[in-house]
Structures are given as structure tokens and as C-alpha cells.
Design an enzyme around this catalytic site. Sequence first.
Site, PDB file in Angstrom:
ATOM      1  N   GLY A  24      -8.623 -15.852  -7.726  1.00 40.50           N
ATOM      2  CA  GLY A  24      -7.611 -14.978  -7.145  1.00 40.50           C
ATOM      3  C   GLY A  24      -8.071 -13.538  -7.143  1.00 40.50           C
ATOM      4  N   PHE A  28      -6.171  -4.342  -7.478  1.00 37.60           N
ATOM      5  CA  PHE A  28      -7.190  -3.838  -8.411  1.00 37.60           C
ATOM      6  C   PHE A  28      -7.433  -4.851  -9.531  1.00 37.60           C
ATOM      7  CE2 PHE A  28      -3.162  -2.379 -10.045  1.00 37.60           C
ATOM      8  CZ  PHE A  28      -3.282  -2.242 -11.419  1.00 37.60           C
ATOM      9  N   SER A  29      -7.371  -6.125  -9.167  1.00 32.93           N
ATOM     10  CA  SER A  29      -7.535  -7.164 -10.171  1.00 32.93           C
ATOM     11  C   SER A  29      -8.235  -8.393  -9.595  1.00 32.93           C
ATOM     12  CB  SER A  29      -6.171  -7.581 -10.739  1.00 32.93           C
ATOM     13  OG  SER A  29      -5.374  -8.166  -9.725  1.00 32.93           O
ATOM     14  N   TYR A  30      -8.825  -9.173 -10.506  1.00 39.30           N
ATOM     15  CA  TYR A  30      -9.437 -10.449 -10.167  1.00 39.30           C
ATOM     16  C   TYR A  30      -8.963 -11.474 -11.184  1.00 39.30           C
ATOM     17  CZ  TYR A  30     -12.641  -7.695  -7.292  1.00 39.30           C
ATOM     18  OH  TYR A  30     -13.163  -6.830  -6.354  1.00 39.30           O
ATOM     19  N   LYS A  46      -7.295 -12.802 -16.192  1.00 35.78           N
ATOM     20  CA  LYS A  46      -7.086 -11.743 -15.198  1.00 35.78           C
ATOM     21  C   LYS A  46      -7.763 -10.467 -15.670  1.00 35.78           C
ATOM     22  CE  LYS A  46      -3.407  -9.565 -12.447  1.00 35.78           C
ATOM     23  NZ  LYS A  46      -1.955  -9.597 -12.127  1.00 35.78           N
ATOM     24  N   ASP A 145       8.393 -10.059  -5.739  1.00 30.87           N
ATOM     25  CA  ASP A 145       7.314 -10.627  -4.915  1.00 30.87           C
ATOM     26  C   ASP A 145       7.259 -12.147  -5.076  1.00 30.87           C
ATOM     27  OD1 ASP A 145       5.233 -10.496  -3.048  1.00 30.87           O
ATOM     28  OD2 ASP A 145       3.697 -10.342  -4.596  1.00 30.87           O
TER      29      ASP A 145
END
Length: 300
Positions: A24, A28-30, A46, A145
Amino acid sequence: MGCVCGRQSVVIQGQKFYLMRQIGEGSFSYVFEARNTADSHQYAVKKMSCHTDEEEKRARDEIENYQRFSHSNLVSLLYHEQVKYSPSAHVTSIFWLVFHYFKNGSLQNVFDRQTKFTTRVLLELFLSICEGVRQIHEKQMAHRDLKPSNVMLLNNSQGVILDFGSMTPATISITNRSDAQKWQDWAEENCCVQYRAPELFHIETNAVITSKTDIFSLGGILYACCFGKGPFDDVYSRGDSVALAIASGRIELPVQSSTYPSIIIDTMLSMLHTEPEQRPTVDEVIDVLSSAARLTMDIA
């Protein structure tokens, strides 16, 4: 310490994880599928790379949001750690967060496989998602969300809501034009366009944004559970204005809408109402659909 040990591993709160593959990506994240060397179990790790104080605050707020809850239909944060860097580095901090890994994938993966639900399974699954939302709303928060890719599957009838990075207090009062623009820009960045409530597209001065935004998104998820795609996915795919389509209040029902009991379709349409005050609360949705589920089980 949350240091990276070699290119493919990281130590978080004394636990060493091998990062196996990226699954994913955010602004500003993986997110990586990972394996804990102590128990060989799979986890989701994460990585949030922060370049500004504002991004650091967002990361800390997200961690705080996870820590508010302990419920089977809400994702649990298992470990977390912040690594600070010197002012000369290209990042100010990296936050590492560890969660359970859901091997069954997300609700969106189910739709991509064109899986069809029986009425009984659909109701059990959707009610489990609603139970997670009820926990959020009882804490006077809103997710903001909700979408199929943010619902992971424990099994074919139990969902787990994740990604609390967009969570805010349930009620947001807009007092001036600057506030209105700020929150409108925020919604553009943080809320999936196909599942975004109409009141988040054009925010007026003196408006009050409530947790009913989640109800609209839940209505979109229920539609997708019934028909395999969201009510505005085709609009988005064509490149037409999703904002206008949502604001119109017109919800097109596929021919197969007769497959499911009218109580499910009617509840879904009430949740997708353009006026927030006309939408039911999550408690009301659970009450209505729980009754439908009991009837379905009796028939089965």
C-alpha cells in the site's frame, strides 16, 4: 529503537520485522507485508516519512486515534515508534506502525474478483462494518474516509476498518470563509471522491460538518456490496464530475437490485441522501438491518 537494520528489516519496540513486499501507499506513507523474526507471523508495517512539523503532528494524531479504540471491527495498533533525524536530513522523522496482516485482503479486492454475496453474508458483513463505525461515533469521532479499500476481511462475513489518518472529531464548526476553504481542501486531500459526502465538496461558512459524512460513505459501501461497485464509480471512470453526480441525489440502481430485499435497498438510499439530517444514524442502520438479518436467518 526503530532503526532500519539493513535494507529489508526494521526494529520496532524491540521487535525485528523483515519487510517482504509493499502492499500500500499513501500521501507520505508506505505499507509493507512483513514477518516478525520472533514468531514468524505476518504483519502489516506502515512507514510514515515526515518532512514537516505538520506531517509529524498528523502521524502522532493517527497513532492517538488508533489508541482510542479496542474493538474487533477496528484495526489494532500493535507496536509503534518514532525515529528522529537531524535538521540536515531530508526527513524530520519516520514513524513505524505495526498492525495485524489480513490475508483475505480488502473489501475492494472482493469486488475486483466480482464476488457476489448472498443476502445473509452481505448483511453479516455490512453490520460488522457498522459496528466498527458505531464505536467510532460513540467516541464522538468520525472516520471521514470510509471506502472498500479501508475495510479488511477477517473472513467472508466480518470486516475490520483501518486507516485512521483522516479521523477527526465528529462535529466540525465552520466559522468563517478561511475555515471553509481549509476544510474543503482537507477533504479533497483526505476523503475518497467516490465515497465523499456532498457536504464535503462545497463547504459553506457557518456550516456544521457531522458524523453523517460517514453514513453517506457507508451507504456507498452497502451499494458496492450489493452491486460490486460504488454508486459513482462509473462517473469517475468516465472522467465526469463526481461532485455534480453526488450533489444531484440521483442514485442509479442496476437491474439486479431486485436480488436483495427492498429493506436493504431502501436503507442504502436513505444513507445516500444528499441532506445529512435526512440520513439515519449508525444505530438506526444497525437496528433496521439487524431485523432484516434475523428474518433472513429464519427463512434460511
